[in-house]
Design an enzyme around this catalytic site. Structure first.
Site, mmCIF file in Angstrom:
data_model
loop_
_atom_site.group_PDB
_atom_site.id
_atom_site.type_symbol
_atom_site.label_atom_id
_atom_site.label_comp_id
_atom_site.label_asym_id
_atom_site.label_seq_id
_atom_site.Cartn_x
_atom_site.Cartn_y
_atom_site.Cartn_z
ATOM 1 C CG HIS A 64 23.813 28.985 61.216
ATOM 2 N ND1 HIS A 64 23.360 29.224 62.398
ATOM 3 C CD2 HIS A 64 25.255 27.972 61.164
ATOM 4 C CE1 HIS A 64 24.207 28.432 63.421
ATOM 5 N NE2 HIS A 64 25.340 27.717 62.533
ATOM 6 C CE LYS A 89 17.985 20.499 72.301
ATOM 7 N NZ LYS A 89 17.203 19.344 71.588
#
Lengths: 178, 284
Positions: free
Chosen positions: A36, A101
């Site tokens: 990222h 998740k």
């Protein structure tokens, strides 16, 4: 139960609602903290994210067999670690689905409105996850390592994925996200 | 069998075969759930456990930090270079794609690529009355490890304060540590002892209760409170947030009250072997 294909159309994304179950086919890209950061620093990505628009928070176990990668174990990592980067990644690269998740923070939910959904895959289910990876296309930024590098994968009917945050800002997570 | 081969097999079993008590607890939890999302999550966990066992592949891609508990029999006279052998076994397991290379130097974040590092694998030693060695492998994944906590609360705060602390923490964690998890709680000791107690509690077999009646009752109350939050499997809502709450305790300073928390995710991986030396070989 819905079947969706990557790259997913905006129309399909906007029609998904919290609690829906989907199965995903097509191209996906894995990305964790390091990827990222690097995506946001890069002038140009070394991969065609527009072919997919799906970001999967994961760091698989891969085995190199005579130059070909084989996916051994593949499941989601905790998404909240990417909370600080995700709004900019959605804005800049137009991600339409994030798979992970545990859910994501308020700023991400806000950034997702009208254009992106969060799909939850059951944590720890990596033997099942690997069985739905049809092909390992490439490893991008290999210097980041097996877990942190960006894996470009072809998946088939990957799921069940639960729409846990929809494009209207509704979320199934009652706690644990900031 | 060669010792190293035995240790690699122990690691392989640890990450591919989930203990039966955990699988049974998940089966029972699945029957209790009413929501279709909670049921779907638990049934995928059970399917995954079966597939990992059948194909001999890691249950979860996060094969964690290698952690070993070594119990040495006082009458065992064949104590070898335990740490060196475990380190080699970890390296071999990584090269065979049984373990994901997870270990980095903390500041540079440079990966060792073989899961060894300064102080890694983590090895805990203890002695017992016997003539053999017992080794337990309990890999520690990051999802639960990142939720660990230590509090030094006001002495004499009592059980109500522990209930409040745990509940606040459980709410803050939500679905991040892959519920339904096992909550390990350390009560008392010194700060470092308390964290060790919590760790040991988190890998205790599920049906075992604390031998102290008062603590066993507290375990039961905490389990009801945690499951009453409705956080549920993977934080998506449901009746099962924890499979068990386990407490381990030690005495403490009159002016302290350490409380620690350590968790195992639903993939509560642990494998043990007993080792005996016979001439030049080792028997399991």
């Amino acid at each position: 139960m819905k079947k969706i294909n990557a790259p997913i159309s905006l129309e399909t994304i906007r029609a998904l609602r919290c609690g829906d179950t989907v199965f995903l086919s097509g191209r996906i890209f894995t990305a964790r903290d390091a990827a990222h950061k690097r995506m946001l620093k890069a002038k140009k990505l070394p991969f065609k994210f527009e072919d997919s628009l799906v970001l999967f928070h994961a760091g698989p176990i891969m085995k190199n067999e005579d130059g070909d990668w084989k996916c051994i174990s593949f499941g989601p990592t905790t998404s909240s670690r990417m909370d600080d980067f995700e709004p900019d990644v959605i804005e800049r690269f137009g991600a339409r689905a994030i798979v992970g998740k545990g859910g994501m923070g308020k700023k991400v939910v806000e950034a997702m409105k009208g254009r992106c959904v969060y799909l939850a895959f059951t944590g720890g289910c990596a033997a099942v996850g690997a069985s739905m990876v049809k092909r390992v296309v490439a490893l991008h930024w290999p210097d980041l390592g097996m877990a942190e590098g960006v894996w470009e994968l072809e998946v088939e009917n990957f799921g069940p994925l639960i729409v846990a945050i929809d494009s209207k800002g509704k979320s199934l997570y009652k706690s644990g996200t900031r | 069998m060669y010792l190293r081969e035995i240790l690699v097999k122990l690691i392989e079993k640890g990450v591919t075969h989930l203990p039966g008590d955990v699988e049974n607890a998940l089966l029972a939890a699945g029957r209790k759930e009413k929501s279709s999302i909670a049921k779907a999550n638990i049934s995928l966990m059970l399917k995954n456990i079966g597939l990992a066992r059948k194909e001999n592949v890691p249950i979860c891609q996060d094969t964690g930090v290698p952690v070993f508990f070594v119990r040495i029999g006082r009458r065992c006279d064949h104590v070898f270079d335990i740490e060196g052998e475990l380190r080699q076994a970890v390296r071999i397991a990584t090269s065979k794609s049984i373990l994901r290379p997870n270990i980095v130097e903390p500041l540079s974040r440079e990966n060792s690529l073989d899961n060894s590092g300064a102080g890694i694998p983590v090895v805990h030693y203890s002695l017992f009355d016997g003539s053999h060695l017992e080794i337990t492998f309990a890999p520690k994944g990051a999802g639960t490890e990142n939720m660990s906590a230590l509090w030094m609360i006001r002495p004499g705060s009592g059980e109500k304060e522990i209930e409040k602390l745990v509940l606040e923490k459980v709410t803050a964690m939500g679905g991040k540590p892959c519920p339904p998890y096992i909550l390990g709680i350390g009560v008392g000791g010194t700060s470092e002892k308390c964290l060790e107690l919590a760790k040991i509690a988190s890998i205790r077999p599920l049906r075992e209760k604390n031998k102290d009646k008062r603590l066993a009752l507290l375990e039961g109350r905490l389990l009801s409170l945690v499951n009453g939050t409705g956080i549920g499997p993977m934080g998506l809502g449901g009746r099962t947030t924890a499979l068990a709450v386990n407490i381990e305790s030690a005495s403490c300073h009159t002016a302290t009250m350490p409380i620690a928390l350590a968790l195992s995710c639903w993939a509560d991986r642990r494998a043990s072997i007993a080792l005996r030396r016979h001439g030049h070989t080792w028997m399991v």
